[in-house]
Motif scaffolding. Sequence first.
Motif, PDB file in Angstrom:
ATOM      1  N   PRO A 121       0.789  -1.123  -0.032  1.00 18.88           N
ATOM      2  CA  PRO A 121      -0.171  -0.198  -0.005  1.00 18.88           C
ATOM      3  C   PRO A 121       0.790   1.255  -0.043  1.00 18.88           C
ATOM      4  O   PRO A 121       1.780   1.250   0.849  1.00 18.88           O
ATOM      5  N   VAL A 122       0.405   2.234  -0.837  1.00 17.58           N
ATOM      6  CA  VAL A 122       1.047   3.536  -0.670  1.00 17.58           C
ATOM      7  C   VAL A 122       0.196   4.546  -0.799  1.00 17.58           C
ATOM      8  O   VAL A 122      -1.064   4.545  -1.345  1.00 17.58           O
ATOM      9  N   PHE A 123       0.399   5.582   0.212  1.00 14.19           N
ATOM     10  CA  PHE A 123      -0.524   6.700   0.536  1.00 14.19           C
ATOM     11  C   PHE A 123       0.339   7.669   0.531  1.00 14.19           C
ATOM     12  O   PHE A 123       0.583   8.233   1.499  1.00 14.19           O
ATOM     13  N   PHE A 124       0.720   8.387  -0.671  1.00 17.49           N
ATOM     14  CA  PHE A 124       1.585   9.494  -0.789  1.00 17.49           C
ATOM     15  C   PHE A 124       0.837  10.459  -1.796  1.00 17.49           C
ATOM     16  O   PHE A 124       0.804  11.761  -1.659  1.00 17.49           O
ATOM     17  N   PHE A 125       0.378   9.968  -2.756  1.00 22.10           N
ATOM     18  CA  PHE A 125       0.020  10.928  -3.956  1.00 22.10           C
ATOM     19  C   PHE A 125      -1.299  11.893  -3.474  1.00 22.10           C
ATOM     20  O   PHE A 125      -1.611  12.922  -3.839  1.00 22.10           O
ATOM     21  N   THR A 126      -2.206  10.970  -2.891  1.00 18.15           N
ATOM     22  CA  THR A 126      -3.450  11.585  -2.540  1.00 18.15           C
ATOM     23  C   THR A 126      -3.202  12.968  -1.542  1.00 18.15           C
ATOM     24  O   THR A 126      -3.905  13.963  -1.824  1.00 18.15           O
ATOM     25  N   PRO A 127      -2.350  12.964  -0.640  1.00 15.39           N
ATOM     26  CA  PRO A 127      -2.144  13.853   0.339  1.00 15.39           C
ATOM     27  C   PRO A 127      -1.435  14.898  -0.432  1.00 15.39           C
ATOM     28  O   PRO A 127      -1.579  16.254  -0.217  1.00 15.39           O
ATOM     29  N   TRP A 128      -0.548  14.647  -1.325  1.00 19.16           N
ATOM     30  CA  TRP A 128       0.189  15.727  -2.140  1.00 19.16           C
ATOM     31  C   TRP A 128      -0.892  16.460  -3.323  1.00 19.16           C
ATOM     32  O   TRP A 128      -0.804  17.430  -3.144  1.00 19.16           O
ATOM     33  N   PHE A 129      -1.571  15.641  -3.769  1.00 20.08           N
ATOM     34  CA  PHE A 129      -2.600  16.181  -4.610  1.00 20.08           C
ATOM     35  C   PHE A 129      -3.481  17.137  -4.048  1.00 20.08           C
ATOM     36  O   PHE A 129      -4.018  18.237  -4.661  1.00 20.08           O
ATOM     37  N   PHE A 130      -3.832  16.725  -2.725  1.00 18.09           N
ATOM     38  CA  PHE A 130      -4.841  17.437  -1.902  1.00 18.09           C
ATOM     39  C   PHE A 130      -4.316  18.879  -1.795  1.00 18.09           C
ATOM     40  O   PHE A 130      -4.970  20.059  -2.049  1.00 18.09           O
ATOM     41  N   LEU A 131      -2.989  18.970  -1.346  1.00 21.70           N
ATOM     42  CA  LEU A 131      -2.179  20.118  -1.172  1.00 21.70           C
ATOM     43  C   LEU A 131      -2.247  20.946  -2.457  1.00 21.70           C
ATOM     44  O   LEU A 131      -2.078  22.328  -2.426  1.00 21.70           O
ATOM     45  N   MET A 132      -1.826  20.258  -3.561  1.00 25.11           N
ATOM     46  CA  MET A 132      -1.843  21.147  -4.874  1.00 25.11           C
ATOM     47  C   MET A 132      -3.217  21.604  -5.025  1.00 25.11           C
ATOM     48  O   MET A 132      -3.302  22.816  -5.737  1.00 25.11           O
ATOM     49  N   SER A 133      -4.398  20.813  -4.770  1.00 23.38           N
ATOM     50  CA  SER A 133      -5.655  21.395  -4.807  1.00 23.38           C
ATOM     51  C   SER A 133      -5.790  22.695  -4.145  1.00 23.38           C
ATOM     52  O   SER A 133      -6.469  23.720  -4.628  1.00 23.38           O
ATOM     53  N   VAL A 134      -5.354  22.785  -2.946  1.00 25.56           N
ATOM     54  CA  VAL A 134      -5.742  23.827  -2.023  1.00 25.56           C
ATOM     55  C   VAL A 134      -4.778  24.876  -2.611  1.00 25.56           C
ATOM     56  O   VAL A 134      -5.259  26.221  -2.508  1.00 25.56           O
ATOM     57  N   ALA A 135      -3.386  24.585  -3.033  1.00 20.19           N
ATOM     58  CA  ALA A 135      -2.686  25.852  -3.503  1.00 20.19           C
ATOM     59  C   ALA A 135      -3.346  26.370  -5.021  1.00 20.19           C
ATOM     60  O   ALA A 135      -3.618  27.546  -4.956  1.00 20.19           O
ATOM     61  N   LEU A 136      -3.942  25.598  -5.557  1.00 17.91           N
ATOM     62  CA  LEU A 136      -4.458  25.964  -6.953  1.00 17.91           C
ATOM     63  C   LEU A 136      -5.712  26.995  -6.531  1.00 17.91           C
ATOM     64  O   LEU A 136      -5.811  27.764  -7.292  1.00 17.91           O
ATOM     65  N   ILE A 137      -6.596  26.336  -5.561  1.00 21.98           N
ATOM     66  CA  ILE A 137      -7.758  27.116  -5.304  1.00 21.98           C
ATOM     67  C   ILE A 137      -7.431  28.492  -4.617  1.00 21.98           C
ATOM     68  O   ILE A 137      -8.247  29.389  -4.949  1.00 21.98           O
ATOM     69  N   SER A 138      -6.285  28.497  -3.806  1.00 26.96           N
ATOM     70  CA  SER A 138      -5.859  29.634  -3.239  1.00 26.96           C
ATOM     71  C   SER A 138      -5.430  30.659  -4.202  1.00 26.96           C
ATOM     72  O   SER A 138      -5.633  31.735  -4.087  1.00 26.96           O
ATOM     73  N   LEU A 139      -4.513  30.144  -5.216  1.00 28.25           N
ATOM     74  CA  LEU A 139      -3.975  31.020  -6.203  1.00 28.25           C
ATOM     75  C   LEU A 139      -5.077  31.467  -7.181  1.00 28.25           C
ATOM     76  O   LEU A 139      -5.216  32.590  -7.442  1.00 28.25           O
ATOM     77  N   GLN A 140      -6.132  30.766  -7.310  1.00 25.63           N
ATOM     78  CA  GLN A 140      -7.240  31.094  -8.159  1.00 25.63           C
ATOM     79  C   GLN A 140      -8.049  32.213  -7.487  1.00 25.63           C
ATOM     80  O   GLN A 140      -8.545  33.103  -8.001  1.00 25.63           O
TER      81      GLN A 140
END
Length: 119
Positions: free
Chosen positions: A66-85
Amino acid sequence: MLTRSLGAASFQQFWHYWNPIWGYYLSQYVMRPLRAWLPLTLAILLTFVVSGALHDVAVSIVKWRPVFFFTPWFFLMSVALISLQLNNVRYPRLPWLLRAAANIGVIGLCLAATYALGF
């Protein structure tokens, strides 16, 4: 793909150009259905989470664990995208190299935060 996405005039535009085939399917089968029921910002956030989870599943299959790395990383990128937008952060007049540095910088900061959070 790299030239257009890295040189995009905003982080939102970066994602528009990055991996257009994957983006098309996420748009059709995740973003649009979510958008019918949720506000845009929440639909964006959940679309990134779904994408991250699918990346985690793919890597888990390859690594046979099991790998659980990309989900939190992509979550943070979505928060960055929304904030910048929401703050209308765009950089169309910067030279390509500085636009690329800005886009890579946001991705890198989100990646560093993911590691810092222990994922």
